[in-house]
Design a protein around this motif. Structure first.
Motif, mmCIF file in Angstrom:
data_model
loop_
_atom_site.group_PDB
_atom_site.id
_atom_site.type_symbol
_atom_site.label_atom_id
_atom_site.label_comp_id
_atom_site.label_asym_id
_atom_site.label_seq_id
_atom_site.Cartn_x
_atom_site.Cartn_y
_atom_site.Cartn_z
ATOM 1 N N ALA A 36 0.867 -1.332 0.022
ATOM 2 C CA ALA A 36 0.152 -0.119 0.334
ATOM 3 C C ALA A 36 0.575 1.539 0.059
ATOM 4 O O ALA A 36 0.328 2.600 -0.101
ATOM 5 N N LYS A 37 2.167 0.673 0.264
ATOM 6 C CA LYS A 37 2.960 2.421 0.529
ATOM 7 C C LYS A 37 3.638 1.973 -1.126
ATOM 8 O O LYS A 37 4.469 3.202 -1.226
ATOM 9 N N LEU A 38 3.415 1.232 -1.704
ATOM 10 C CA LEU A 38 4.503 1.286 -2.917
ATOM 11 C C LEU A 38 3.386 3.053 -4.008
ATOM 12 O O LEU A 38 2.105 2.194 -4.030
ATOM 13 N N ASP A 39 4.186 2.615 -5.383
ATOM 14 C CA ASP A 39 4.086 3.029 -6.041
ATOM 15 C C ASP A 39 3.252 2.415 -7.351
ATOM 16 O O ASP A 39 3.284 2.139 -8.646
ATOM 17 N N VAL A 40 1.826 1.589 -6.687
ATOM 18 C CA VAL A 40 1.653 0.515 -7.438
ATOM 19 C C VAL A 40 0.454 0.713 -7.307
ATOM 20 O O VAL A 40 0.190 0.427 -6.256
ATOM 21 N N GLU A 41 -0.832 -0.144 -8.115
ATOM 22 C CA GLU A 41 -2.038 -0.054 -7.625
ATOM 23 C C GLU A 41 -1.701 -2.210 -7.360
ATOM 24 O O GLU A 41 -1.793 -2.892 -8.661
ATOM 25 N N TYR A 42 -2.299 -2.524 -6.295
ATOM 26 C CA TYR A 42 -1.970 -4.140 -6.303
ATOM 27 C C TYR A 42 -3.933 -4.474 -6.734
ATOM 28 O O TYR A 42 -4.901 -3.671 -5.928
ATOM 29 N N LEU A 43 -3.522 -5.036 -7.586
ATOM 30 C CA LEU A 43 -4.936 -5.572 -8.754
ATOM 31 C C LEU A 43 -5.755 -6.696 -7.623
ATOM 32 O O LEU A 43 -7.044 -7.514 -7.847
ATOM 33 N N GLY A 44 -5.086 -7.465 -7.448
ATOM 34 C CA GLY A 44 -5.483 -9.217 -6.821
ATOM 35 C C GLY A 44 -4.737 -9.743 -6.619
ATOM 36 O O GLY A 44 -3.331 -10.034 -7.822
ATOM 37 N N ALA A 45 -5.242 -11.576 -6.747
ATOM 38 C CA ALA A 45 -4.002 -13.020 -6.930
ATOM 39 C C ALA A 45 -4.192 -13.562 -7.308
ATOM 40 O O ALA A 45 -6.055 -13.521 -7.947
ATOM 41 N N VAL A 46 -3.115 -14.452 -8.584
ATOM 42 C CA VAL A 46 -4.310 -15.420 -9.000
ATOM 43 C C VAL A 46 -4.087 -16.487 -8.769
ATOM 44 O O VAL A 46 -3.220 -16.864 -8.403
ATOM 45 N N PRO A 47 -4.886 -17.359 -7.746
ATOM 46 C CA PRO A 47 -4.522 -18.670 -7.082
ATOM 47 C C PRO A 47 -4.073 -20.208 -8.340
ATOM 48 O O PRO A 47 -4.256 -20.168 -9.252
ATOM 49 N N GLN A 48 -3.140 -20.893 -7.245
ATOM 50 C CA GLN A 48 -2.681 -21.755 -7.993
ATOM 51 C C GLN A 48 -3.539 -22.924 -8.235
ATOM 52 O O GLN A 48 -5.001 -22.971 -7.326
ATOM 53 N N ASP A 49 -3.933 -23.370 -9.698
ATOM 54 C CA ASP A 49 -5.152 -23.651 -10.705
ATOM 55 C C ASP A 49 -5.024 -25.453 -11.101
ATOM 56 O O ASP A 49 -4.108 -25.783 -12.303
ATOM 57 N N PRO A 50 -5.128 -26.059 -11.186
ATOM 58 C CA PRO A 50 -4.633 -27.275 -11.007
ATOM 59 C C PRO A 50 -5.706 -27.693 -12.449
ATOM 60 O O PRO A 50 -4.726 -27.976 -13.014
ATOM 61 N N ASN A 51 -6.192 -26.648 -13.333
ATOM 62 C CA ASN A 51 -6.595 -26.431 -15.185
ATOM 63 C C ASN A 51 -5.054 -26.720 -15.769
ATOM 64 O O ASN A 51 -5.354 -26.917 -16.714
ATOM 65 N N ILE A 52 -4.786 -25.667 -15.088
ATOM 66 C CA ILE A 52 -3.916 -24.681 -16.468
ATOM 67 C C ILE A 52 -2.309 -25.746 -15.678
ATOM 68 O O ILE A 52 -1.335 -25.766 -16.644
ATOM 69 N N VAL A 53 -1.881 -26.703 -14.717
ATOM 70 C CA VAL A 53 -0.974 -27.467 -14.342
ATOM 71 C C VAL A 53 -1.554 -28.467 -15.732
ATOM 72 O O VAL A 53 -0.135 -29.098 -16.135
ATOM 73 N N GLU A 54 -2.523 -28.870 -15.707
ATOM 74 C CA GLU A 54 -2.918 -30.000 -16.175
ATOM 75 C C GLU A 54 -2.598 -29.317 -18.024
ATOM 76 O O GLU A 54 -1.794 -30.914 -19.002
ATOM 77 N N SER A 55 -3.006 -28.637 -18.030
ATOM 78 C CA SER A 55 -2.943 -27.289 -19.294
ATOM 79 C C SER A 55 -1.411 -27.589 -19.719
ATOM 80 O O SER A 55 -0.726 -27.749 -21.179
ATOM 81 N N ASP A 56 -0.387 -27.468 -18.962
ATOM 82 C CA ASP A 56 0.715 -27.468 -19.176
ATOM 83 C C ASP A 56 1.198 -28.592 -19.581
ATOM 84 O O ASP A 56 2.255 -28.587 -20.353
ATOM 85 N N LEU A 57 1.048 -29.914 -18.463
ATOM 86 C CA LEU A 57 1.578 -31.377 -18.921
ATOM 87 C C LEU A 57 1.055 -31.478 -20.158
ATOM 88 O O LEU A 57 1.692 -32.071 -21.112
ATOM 89 N N SER A 58 -0.372 -31.468 -20.266
ATOM 90 C CA SER A 58 -0.028 -31.608 -21.558
ATOM 91 C C SER A 58 -0.384 -30.479 -22.943
ATOM 92 O O SER A 58 -1.018 -31.269 -24.022
#
Ligand code: ATP
Ligand code: MG
Length: 264
Positions: free
Chosen positions: A202-224
């Motif tokens: 909050a003290k930095l000159d940047v807008e924090y937009l949020g988090a992208v969670p660990q997603d099992p579907n991304i792991v699967e897309s990566d493997l395949s």
């Protein structure tokens, strides 16, 4: 005029994945066409988008410099190079991709670099938005991105070290006089940022937009080796990116005076 979105940050934090998810979002939410620029010499964005260009821009340039491409008689060299550069564009419905490839070799290829920048700048004009995926670090950004960045997405993990890196990146952005329109922080592969780290951010000159969670579907897309463009709409990371993009579109919050004073 097209909007330039760039993704940058520490190695292995999820930059390329975020770039692909941003493109997935744009393809559904807005009228295209869009251009993906893979500015990482270790090109990965194409795999995540299911796109395989035959040549990188760097390869075209290298071939040209080594005179492997015989120039038709009477055609000016620059014009021939520009024609050849078009062969590095991978085209698909609503979304094209160019890979920048390896950086220019030693020696001064300054005029060639200028041609490259011109090429990217002119190419960008054909698209509604351009998403640039960068290699880790920030040094390359000014050299390898044509034009002004409208939205810079800085990616971090949820660690204290990750947030310290964001601070160094912000300093580097100032040093390089990159002057992006807006600077965002996105935390990847985490549910949220610890409140103590959020207080630091909050003290930095940047807008924090949020988090992208660990997603099992991304792991699967990566493997395949499946394209992230095919992820289902209810995939956790896809949903998170939709919220992040909505926040990125919203007008910037005016900084409270207290925050500005605190930074001083
Ligand atoms: N939200 C997520 N859920 C699951 N896996 C993820 C997520 N984000 C990234 N990954 C995985 O983490 C690895 C690193 O991600 P990615 O390649 O996007 O990072 P990067 O910051 O671009 O890395 P580099 O600095 O090497 O370019 C990949 O295997 C990717 O599939
Ligand atoms: Mg990457």
């Amino acid at each position: 005029m097209s909007r330039i979105l760039a993704v940058a940050g520490k190695g292995g934090t999820g930059k390329t994945t975020l770039a692909a998810l941003v493109l997935r979002h744009l393809l559904r939410a807005e009228k295209g066409p869009f251009l993906a620029v893979d500015a990482d010499p270790d090109a990965n964005l194409g795999v995540m988008l299911g796109a395989r260009p035959e040549k990188s821009v760097g390869q075209v340039l290298q071939d040209f410099l080594e005179q492997k491409l015989s120039i038709p008689q009477g055609m000016p060299k620059q014009q021939w190079l520009e024609l050849q550069l078009n062969t590095a564009i991978y085209e698909s419905k609503g979304l094209d991709l160019v890979e920048m490839g390896r950086p220019e070799g030693p020696g001064c290829y300054c005029s060639a670099n200028a041609v490259l920048r011109d090429f990217l700048e002119r190419l960008s004009e054909n698209y509604q938005a351009v998403v640039v995926d960068n290699e880790a670090g920030m040094e390359h950004l000014s050299r390898r991105t044509a034009g002004k960045i409208d939205q810079l997405f800085m990616v971090s993990d949820a660690s204290a070290k990750g947030i310290r890196t964001v601070l160094s990146l912000l300093e580097l952005i100032d040093e390089l006089k990159l002057n992006p329109g807006r600077k965002f922080l996105v935390v990847c592969r985490a549910e949220k940022l610890d409140p103590r780290l959020e207080a630091q951010v909050a003290k930095l000159d940047v807008e924090y937009l949020g988090a992208v969670p660990q997603d099992p579907n991304i792991v699967e897309s990566d493997l395949s080796e499946r394209s992230l463009l095919e992820l289902p709409g209810d995939s956790p990371a896809v949903r998170a990116v939709a919220e992040i993009m909505a926040a990125a579109q919203a007008p910037a919050q005016v900084e409270p005076v207290a925050k500005v004073m605190e930074r001083r």
